[in-house]
Motif scaffolding. Structure first.
Motif, short mmCIF file in Angstrom:
data_model
loop_
_atom_site.label_atom_id
_atom_site.label_comp_id
_atom_site.label_asym_id
_atom_site.label_seq_id
_atom_site.Cartn_x
_atom_site.Cartn_y
_atom_site.Cartn_z
N HIS A 1 81.64 27.68 115.68
CA HIS A 1 81.40 27.03 114.40
C HIS A 1 79.99 26.44 114.29
CE1 HIS A 1 85.72 27.36 113.56
NE2 HIS A 1 85.86 27.07 114.84
N GLY A 2 79.16 26.70 115.27
CA GLY A 2 77.81 26.16 115.27
C GLY A 2 77.49 25.48 116.58
N GLN A 3 77.77 24.19 116.67
CA GLN A 3 77.57 23.48 117.92
C GLN A 3 78.45 22.25 117.98
OE1 GLN A 3 73.32 22.14 117.12
NE2 GLN A 3 74.10 20.21 117.92
N CYS A 4 78.79 21.87 119.20
CA CYS A 4 79.42 20.57 119.42
C CYS A 4 78.53 19.81 120.40
CB CYS A 4 80.84 20.70 119.96
SG CYS A 4 80.95 21.34 121.65
N ASN A 5 78.65 18.50 120.41
CA ASN A 5 77.79 17.67 121.24
C ASN A 5 78.62 16.86 122.23
OD1 ASN A 5 74.82 17.65 119.93
ND2 ASN A 5 76.36 17.88 118.33
N ILE A 6 78.33 17.04 123.50
CA ILE A 6 79.00 16.27 124.55
C ILE A 6 78.33 14.91 124.66
CG2 ILE A 6 79.53 16.14 127.00
CD1 ILE A 6 79.54 19.17 127.08
N LEU A 7 79.09 13.87 124.60
CA LEU A 7 78.58 12.50 124.65
C LEU A 7 79.55 11.64 125.45
CD1 LEU A 7 76.51 10.42 123.60
CD2 LEU A 7 77.89 10.15 121.56
N ASP A 8 79.23 11.30 126.67
CA ASP A 8 77.92 11.28 127.29
C ASP A 8 77.76 12.46 128.26
OD1 ASP A 8 75.53 10.33 128.57
OD2 ASP A 8 76.72 9.17 129.95
N ALA A 9 76.53 12.98 128.37
CA ALA A 9 76.27 14.12 129.24
C ALA A 9 75.55 13.74 130.52
CB ALA A 9 75.45 15.16 128.48
N GLY A 10 75.56 12.44 130.87
CA GLY A 10 74.99 12.09 132.16
C GLY A 10 74.34 10.74 132.30
N GLY B 1 79.90 9.99 131.59
CA GLY B 1 78.73 10.77 131.94
C GLY B 1 78.92 11.68 133.13
N PHE B 2 79.82 11.31 134.04
CA PHE B 2 80.08 12.17 135.21
C PHE B 2 80.73 13.48 134.77
CE2 PHE B 2 82.86 13.72 138.57
CZ PHE B 2 82.00 13.77 139.66
N LEU B 3 81.83 13.36 134.01
CA LEU B 3 82.52 14.55 133.53
C LEU B 3 81.64 15.36 132.58
CD1 LEU B 3 85.02 16.31 133.19
CD2 LEU B 3 85.84 14.71 131.45
N GLY B 4 80.94 14.68 131.69
CA GLY B 4 80.10 15.37 130.73
C GLY B 4 79.02 16.20 131.40
N ASN B 5 78.40 15.66 132.43
CA ASN B 5 77.35 16.38 133.14
C ASN B 5 77.91 17.59 133.87
OD1 ASN B 5 75.24 16.53 135.71
ND2 ASN B 5 74.30 15.92 133.78
N VAL B 6 79.11 17.44 134.48
CA VAL B 6 79.75 18.56 135.16
C VAL B 6 80.09 19.67 134.17
CG1 VAL B 6 81.82 19.28 136.41
CG2 VAL B 6 80.66 17.17 137.06
N VAL B 7 80.67 19.29 133.03
CA VAL B 7 81.04 20.28 132.00
C VAL B 7 79.81 21.02 131.51
CG1 VAL B 7 81.90 20.54 129.65
CG2 VAL B 7 83.13 19.09 131.25
N LEU B 8 78.74 20.29 131.21
CA LEU B 8 77.53 20.89 130.68
C LEU B 8 76.92 21.88 131.66
CD1 LEU B 8 75.57 20.79 128.23
CD2 LEU B 8 74.27 19.08 129.51
N LYS B 9 76.79 21.47 132.92
CA LYS B 9 76.18 22.34 133.93
C LYS B 9 77.07 23.54 134.25
CE LYS B 9 73.19 18.85 135.99
NZ LYS B 9 72.90 17.99 137.16
N THR B 10 78.39 23.34 134.20
CA THR B 10 79.31 24.46 134.42
C THR B 10 79.17 25.49 133.30
OG1 THR B 10 80.89 23.04 135.58
CG2 THR B 10 81.73 25.12 134.72
N ALA B 11 79.08 25.02 132.07
CA ALA B 11 78.93 25.92 130.93
C ALA B 11 77.62 26.70 131.02
CB ALA B 11 78.98 25.14 129.62
N GLU B 12 76.54 26.00 131.40
CA GLU B 12 75.24 26.67 131.53
C GLU B 12 75.27 27.72 132.64
OE1 GLU B 12 72.73 23.36 132.29
OE2 GLU B 12 72.43 22.87 130.17
N ALA B 13 75.89 27.37 133.78
CA ALA B 13 75.96 28.30 134.90
C ALA B 13 76.83 29.51 134.57
CB ALA B 13 76.50 27.59 136.13
N THR B 14 77.90 29.28 133.82
CA THR B 14 78.78 30.38 133.43
C THR B 14 78.04 31.36 132.52
OG1 THR B 14 80.73 28.96 133.58
CG2 THR B 14 80.95 30.98 132.28
#
Length: 343
Positions: A137-146, A230-243
């Motif tokens: 749908h465009g983008q979603c924003n993870i808050l907090d990401a770290g 921020g712990f979970l958000g950072n893990v999710v973000l980096k996992t998505a990028e690595a995937t």
């Protein structure tokens, strides 16, 4: 519009920062002045190498002899290296010499410098990074990401208010949707932390809280803000990028496995380019650190020149749309809505 760029920050600094600066100056006429903060002799050499004339009245170098490495501890190093590019660029925002700070450098140091020097907005206990993920749908924003790995339910309520203001006034969403990251959509799912946060969010006026969301919702559901610590958000973000990187690598390997597949890839290269552009973090540029008394944009450590250029754009947009006054207004309204006992 004046922007202070940490020209020494990032895995590929200073080259990508100088090239990104050149693009920003060319594409954004409302960029009144761009300060390149870093080691002056190094930056002068990079500018000469890439054809950026320091005679241009819109750009100048601000000397900062120290650099905070990507692996150095945040707050401790900021206090120790007072002449670092991060510290001096942040001071420029504090002193009103620049409207926004942009860095692809050490995230912990940038967050620590922002909190130490700019302080938080009234009603904000902990700042949070809002990082964009592309979805259907465009983008979603993870808050907090770290920024805040040990968040409380109250922090996430504040993030919901700040994220709503950001999505509404910068991203142009009329009624931004807010979800809470959990291990199931049902109201009763989650840890004691997420259950208490869920309860608080349901009672918070002024936000469009749709309940718990799961990992697949990040890509499949129309969401504007996804809340987590921020712990979970950072893990999710980096996992998505690595995937995304892994899938791209696997796809290239499989395409090269036969001439027929390679021919199909040539025919489909337009679709591949469009997909790459949609999934690329470059187009989002940087993530705003919401809740501090100034505009701070955190870019990925591996940023390219295009990402740096777009991070500068995000900083300008955040300033232009007066996000911080809108956040303060929303938090004041929330405080006024509480009973004396709650306050």
């Amino acid at each position: 519009m004046k922007v202070a760029l940490d020209a020494m920050g990032g895995d590929h600094a200073p080259t990508v920062n100088i090239v990104g600066a050149i693009d920003a100056l060319r594409l954004y006429p409302n960029l009144q002045h761009l300060y390149l903060v870093g080691d002056q002799p190094v930056l002068e050499g990079e500018c000469a190498k890439h054809g950026l004339s320091l005679a241009d009245p819109r750009v100048s170098i601000v000397h900062a002899p120290e650099v905070i490495g990507m692996a150095e501890p945040g707050a401790k190093t900021v206090r120790k290296k007072r002449q670092s590019s991060i510290s001096i660029a942040m001071d420029m925002v504090k002193e009103g010499k620049a409207d926004a700070f942009v860095s692809a450098g050490n995230t912990g140091a940038a967050v620590a410098a922002a909190i130490l020097k700019l302080r938080t907005l009234k009603g904000v206990d902990r700042a949070g990074i809002a990082s964009a993920l592309p979805n259907e749908h465009g983008q979603c924003n993870i808050l907090d990401a770290g920024a805040n790995p040990e968040a409380t339910p109250d922090h996430l309520v504040t993030y919901a208010v700040m994220g709503t203001a950001y999505a509404r006034h910068v991203l142009g969403k009329k009624n931004p949707t807010v979800g809470l990251m959990s291990n199931g959509e049902e109201d009763e799912k989650g840890t004691a932390f997420t259950k208490e946060t869920f309860k608080r969010l349901k009672e918070t006026p002024g936000i469009n809280f749709i309940g718990n969301v799961e990992g697949h919702d990040l890509f499949e559901t129309e969401l504007d803000i996804v809340l987590c610590d921020g712990f979970l958000g950072n893990v999710v973000l980096k996992t998505a990028e690595a995937t995304a990187k892994a899938v791209s690598k696997w796809l290239k390997t499989e395409i090269k496995a036969s001439p027929v597949r390679m021919l199909g890839a040539v025919i489909s290269q337009g679709a591949f380019k469009a997909l790459k552009q949609k999934a690329s973090a470059e187009s989002y540029g940087g993530s705003p650190l919401l809740g501090v008394n100034g505009v701070v944009i955190i870019a990925h450590g591996g940023s390219t020149a295009t990402a740096v250029r777009n991070a500068i754009r995000v900083g300008m947009e955040t300033v232009d749309h007066q996000v911080n006054p809108h956040i303060e207004e929303a938090l004041a309204a929330l405080a006024a809505s509480k009973s004396p006992a709650e306050a």
